[in-house]
Design a protein around this motif. Structure first.
Motif, PDB file in Angstrom:
ATOM      1  N   SER A  57      -3.432   0.946  15.581  1.00 32.28           N
ATOM      2  CA  SER A  57      -2.074   1.488  15.461  1.00 32.28           C
ATOM      3  C   SER A  57      -1.607   1.999  16.819  1.00 32.28           C
ATOM      4  O   SER A  57      -2.419   2.223  17.734  1.00 32.28           O
ATOM      5  CB  SER A  57      -2.031   2.646  14.448  1.00 32.28           C
ATOM      6  OG  SER A  57      -2.745   3.763  14.949  1.00 32.28           O
ATOM      7  N   GLY A  58      -0.314   2.230  16.900  1.00 34.46           N
ATOM      8  CA  GLY A  58       0.229   2.872  18.093  1.00 34.46           C
ATOM      9  C   GLY A  58      -0.260   4.303  18.205  1.00 34.46           C
ATOM     10  O   GLY A  58      -0.493   4.809  19.316  1.00 34.46           O
ATOM     11  N   THR A  59      -0.422   4.962  17.070  1.00 35.21           N
ATOM     12  CA  THR A  59      -0.923   6.338  17.070  1.00 35.21           C
ATOM     13  C   THR A  59      -2.328   6.395  17.671  1.00 35.21           C
ATOM     14  O   THR A  59      -2.637   7.295  18.470  1.00 35.21           O
ATOM     15  CB  THR A  59      -0.954   6.890  15.622  1.00 35.21           C
ATOM     16  OG1 THR A  59       0.313   6.642  15.014  1.00 35.21           O
ATOM     17  CG2 THR A  59      -1.252   8.364  15.600  1.00 35.21           C
ATOM     18  N   ALA A  86       4.527  10.672  15.248  1.00 35.81           N
ATOM     19  CA  ALA A  86       3.334   9.990  15.771  1.00 35.81           C
ATOM     20  C   ALA A  86       3.215  10.127  17.289  1.00 35.81           C
ATOM     21  O   ALA A  86       2.118  10.017  17.837  1.00 35.81           O
ATOM     22  CB  ALA A  86       3.353   8.515  15.393  1.00 35.81           C
ATOM     23  N   ASP A 161       5.335   6.059  25.637  1.00 40.57           N
ATOM     24  CA  ASP A 161       5.330   5.670  24.224  1.00 40.57           C
ATOM     25  C   ASP A 161       6.437   4.638  24.023  1.00 40.57           C
ATOM     26  O   ASP A 161       7.588   4.975  23.738  1.00 40.57           O
ATOM     27  CB  ASP A 161       5.545   6.908  23.341  1.00 40.57           C
ATOM     28  CG  ASP A 161       5.555   6.551  21.859  1.00 40.57           C
ATOM     29  OD1 ASP A 161       5.505   5.353  21.540  1.00 40.57           O
ATOM     30  OD2 ASP A 161       5.614   7.485  21.029  1.00 40.57           O
ATOM     31  N   GLU A 164       8.462   1.585  20.101  1.00 40.78           N
ATOM     32  CA  GLU A 164       9.667   0.975  19.524  1.00 40.78           C
ATOM     33  C   GLU A 164      10.323  -0.009  20.493  1.00 40.78           C
ATOM     34  O   GLU A 164      11.376  -0.553  20.170  1.00 40.78           O
ATOM     35  CB  GLU A 164      10.677   2.088  19.179  1.00 40.78           C
ATOM     36  CG  GLU A 164      10.115   3.125  18.213  1.00 40.78           C
ATOM     37  CD  GLU A 164      11.008   4.350  18.020  1.00 40.78           C
ATOM     38  OE1 GLU A 164      12.062   4.448  18.686  1.00 40.78           O
ATOM     39  OE2 GLU A 164      10.644   5.215  17.202  1.00 40.78           O
ATOM     40  N   SER A 185       3.528  -0.332  19.334  1.00 42.55           N
ATOM     41  CA  SER A 185       3.168  -0.326  17.910  1.00 42.55           C
ATOM     42  C   SER A 185       3.563  -1.653  17.289  1.00 42.55           C
ATOM     43  O   SER A 185       4.629  -2.198  17.606  1.00 42.55           O
ATOM     44  CB  SER A 185       3.904   0.803  17.186  1.00 42.55           C
ATOM     45  OG  SER A 185       3.828   0.608  15.779  1.00 42.55           O
ATOM     46  N   LYS A 190       8.399  -2.660  13.049  1.00 42.96           N
ATOM     47  CA  LYS A 190       8.696  -2.825  14.475  1.00 42.96           C
ATOM     48  C   LYS A 190       9.254  -4.215  14.786  1.00 42.96           C
ATOM     49  O   LYS A 190       9.265  -5.095  13.939  1.00 42.96           O
ATOM     50  CB  LYS A 190       7.442  -2.542  15.311  1.00 42.96           C
ATOM     51  CG  LYS A 190       6.985  -1.079  15.224  1.00 42.96           C
ATOM     52  CD  LYS A 190       8.036  -0.105  15.707  1.00 42.96           C
ATOM     53  CE  LYS A 190       7.585   1.338  15.727  1.00 42.96           C
ATOM     54  NZ  LYS A 190       7.388   1.957  14.426  1.00 42.96           N
TER      55      LYS A 190
HETATM   56  C1  LIG Z   1       8.082   6.507  18.847  1.00 43.48           C
HETATM   57  C2  LIG Z   1       6.871   6.118  18.063  1.00 43.48           C
HETATM   58  N1  LIG Z   1       5.664   6.481  18.515  1.00 43.48           N
HETATM   59  C3  LIG Z   1       4.540   6.153  17.877  1.00 43.48           C
HETATM   60  C4  LIG Z   1       4.568   5.408  16.713  1.00 43.48           C
HETATM   61  C5  LIG Z   1       3.270   5.160  16.026  1.00 43.48           C
HETATM   62  O1  LIG Z   1       2.964   3.836  15.858  1.00 43.48           O
HETATM   63  P1  LIG Z   1       2.034   3.380  14.626  1.00 43.48           P
HETATM   64  O2  LIG Z   1       2.873   3.454  13.381  1.00 43.48           O
HETATM   65  O3  LIG Z   1       1.646   1.984  14.974  1.00 43.48           O
HETATM   66  O4  LIG Z   1       0.874   4.294  14.581  1.00 43.48           O
HETATM   67  C6  LIG Z   1       5.811   5.000  16.200  1.00 43.48           C
HETATM   68  C7  LIG Z   1       5.966   4.187  14.993  1.00 43.48           C
HETATM   69  O5  LIG Z   1       5.421   4.160  13.993  1.00 43.48           O
HETATM   70  C8  LIG Z   1       6.984   5.374  16.874  1.00 43.48           C
HETATM   71  O6  LIG Z   1       8.184   5.043  16.392  1.00 43.48           O
END
Ligand SMILES: Cc1ncc(COP(=O)(O)O)c(C=O)c1O
Length: 376
Positions: A57-59, A86, A161, A164, A185, A190
Motif C-alpha cells: 500500500s501507499g501507507t 494515511a 506523498d 494521488e 498508491s 487511484k
Molecule cells: C494523499 C494520500 N496519501 C496516502 C494514501 C494511502 O495510500 P494507500 O491507500 O495505498 O495505503 C492515500 C490513498 O489512499 C492518499 O490519498
C-alpha cells in the motif's frame, strides 16, 4: 449490476487481464516474482527515479520511508493538514508527532511560506523536524522549488506523498520524483490501481534495498530465520504487480481522460455564481485524479451538502474534500500553522465523479444537475 456512478472506480483493460492470468498460470502466487521486479523497473523508468520498491500500500511506503529516515519517539514530522489521514498516520506508528501546515489558497497544497515560518520557528527553538511530508493533493504537485529550498536550508529531508498524483508533472518532472523518497498508491480509487498496492521510489539504492528488506520481515542473510531488526509484511503480490504493469501501459491515456473530464466540468459549470474549481497552478500538469469544486452557499443558493445529497439521491457518488488533519479528533492538540484555508476548502469543497471510464454523457448530466441547483 448497479447504475450507481462512483467517484473514481477502477478502469481495467485487456492487458491487465492477460498479465494477471499469465501470473496466475506461472504459479508465482506470492509477494515476490517476475512481475514485482518488472513493475518496479517500469515505474522507475516512467517517473525518472532510479530505484523503486513495490509494496502492499501507499501507507506502507510512507511508513517505511519514515523508518528509513530514522523517525522515532520524540521526533516531530511536518505534514500538510489538507490530506487523507494515511499521509500522517505512519508518523504516529513511529511514535513521532505530526505538525500541520495549512494549504496554499492557490494550489490547496502545503503553503511554502508557512512551511518556511514553521522551520524558522523550529530552528529557533533548537528542535527541527525529522522530516517533512509534502502531499500532491488530488493529483496536483506541491510547489517543490520553494518547499525543497526551505527544507534544504535546514537540512530536513522531504518525503513526497504522490499517492494521488502518478502521471502529474511539476516543471516537466514527474510527481513523486522530488523528495528524498516518493510514494505512490495503487488503491482501488487511484488513477491506476492494483486493487491495493503502493510504491516507494528514491534516487538512493541503499534506501530502496532497505525498504525491500524491512518489507519482507527483515530477514537477515542466513539459511535459518534470523532477525536483528523489526520487520513488516509489506511486499506487493506478484498477481497484483501483473495488474499494475497492465495499468501502467495506459497511464498516459488515463491522465488524458481525467484531464478531459476536468476540462468538461470547467466548461459546463463555467459562470455559475458561487461555484469555483480547485485552482490549477501554472507550474505543472495535474493528473486531475479528482475534479473538485467549491460552493459558496450565499452566492450559489445552496450549500456543499445540498449538492452532495442531491447527487446521492440520483445515485451519483460525490465526496466532501478531505477534512483537514488539525480538525480530526484523533489529532486534537497537535500543532498547526494556519489552518483556516484548509478548513474553508473542507467546508465548501466537493469532489465530483472523475473516473477515466466516465462517459461524456454522464459528465454533462452531473454538471447539469449541479448547475440546476443554483438558486433552484
Ligand atoms: C494523499 C494520500 N496519501 C496516502 C494514501 C494511502 O495510500 P494507500 O491507500 O495505498 O495505503 C492515500 C490513498 O489512499 C492518499 O490519498
Amino acid at each position: 449490476m448497479t447504475n450507481r456512478t462512483y467517484l473514481s472506480p477502477p478502469h481495467m483493460g485487456p492487458d491487465e487481464r492477460a498479465l494477471l492470468l499469465e501470473a496466475f498460470d506461472s504459479n508465482w502466487i506470492a509477494p515476490l516474482g517476475p512481475h514485482v521486479d518488472a513493475f518496479e523497473r517500469e515505474i522507475a523508468a516512467k517517473v525518472g527515479v532510479p530505484h523503486a520498491a513495490a509494496l502492499s500500500s501507499g501507507t506502507a511506503a510512507l511508513h517505511l520511508a519514515l523508518r528509513i529516515l530514522g523517525v522515532g519517539r520524540g521526533d516531530e514530522v511536518i505534514a500538510s493538514t489538507l490530506t487523507f489521514s494515511a499521509t500522517v498516520n505512519p508518523i504516529v506508528y513511529e511514535g513521532a508527532t505530526p505538525v500541520f501546515i495549512d494549504a496554499d489558497r492557490e494550489t490547496w497544497n502545503m503553503d511554502p511560506a508557512l512551511l518556511e515560518e514553521e522551520l524558522a520557528a523550529c530552528a529557533k527553538k533548537g528542535k527541527l523536524p525529522r522530516a517533512v511530508i509534502a502531499v500532491d493533493l488530488y493529483g496536483q504537485c506541491a510547489d517543490y522549488d520553494r518547499i525543497l529550498a526551505a527544507c534544504a536550508r535546514y537540512e530536513v529531508p522531504v518525503i513526497e506523498d504522490a499517492a494521488e498524483a502518478l502521471g502529474a508533472t511539476y516543471r516537466g518532472r514527474h510527481a513523486g520524483s522530488f523528495g528524498a523518497m516518493g510514494v505512490y498508491s495503487f488503491n482501488g480509487n487511484k488513477i491506476i490501481t492494483t486493487s491495493g498496492g503502493g510504491m516507494l521510489v528514491s534516487g538512493r539504492k541503499d534506501w530502496i534495498e532497505k525498504a525491500r528488506f524491512l518489507a519482507t520481515q527483515a530477514r537477515d542473510p542466513a539459511p535459518h530465520y534470523q532477525h536483528s531488526q523489526l520487520g513488516f509484511n509489506y511486499r506487493l503480490s506478484n498477481l497484483l504487480a501483473a495488474v499494475g504493469r497492465g495499468q501502467l501501459r495506459v497511464l498516459d491515456e488515463r491522465v488524458a481522460r481525467r484531464r478531459a473530464i476536468n476540462a468538461s466540468y470547467r466548461r459546463l459549470l463555467g459562470g455559475v455564481p458561487g461555484l469555483a474549481h480547485m485552482p490549477e497552478a501554472p507550474y505543472g500538469g495535474a493528473n486531475c485524479w479528482l475534479t473538485c469544486i467549491t460552493i459558496d452557499p450565499r452566492a450559489f443558493g445552496a450549500g456543499r451538502e445540498d449538492v452532495r445529497q442531491h447527487l446521492e439521491r440520483l445515485d451519483v457518488e460525490s465526496r466532501p474534500v478531505w477534512k483537514p488533519m488539525h480538525l480530526q479528533p484523533f489529532f486534537e492538540g497537535c500543532r498547526v500553522r494556519g489552518g483556516a484555508v484548509a478548513a474553508g476548502v473542507f467546508e465548501h469543497g466537493l469532489c465530483l465523479p472523475s473516473g477515466s471510464s466516465l462517459p461524456d454523457s454522464q459528465v454533462a448530466r452531473i454538471a447539469g444537475e449541479v448547475r440546476a441547483l443554483h438558486r433552484s
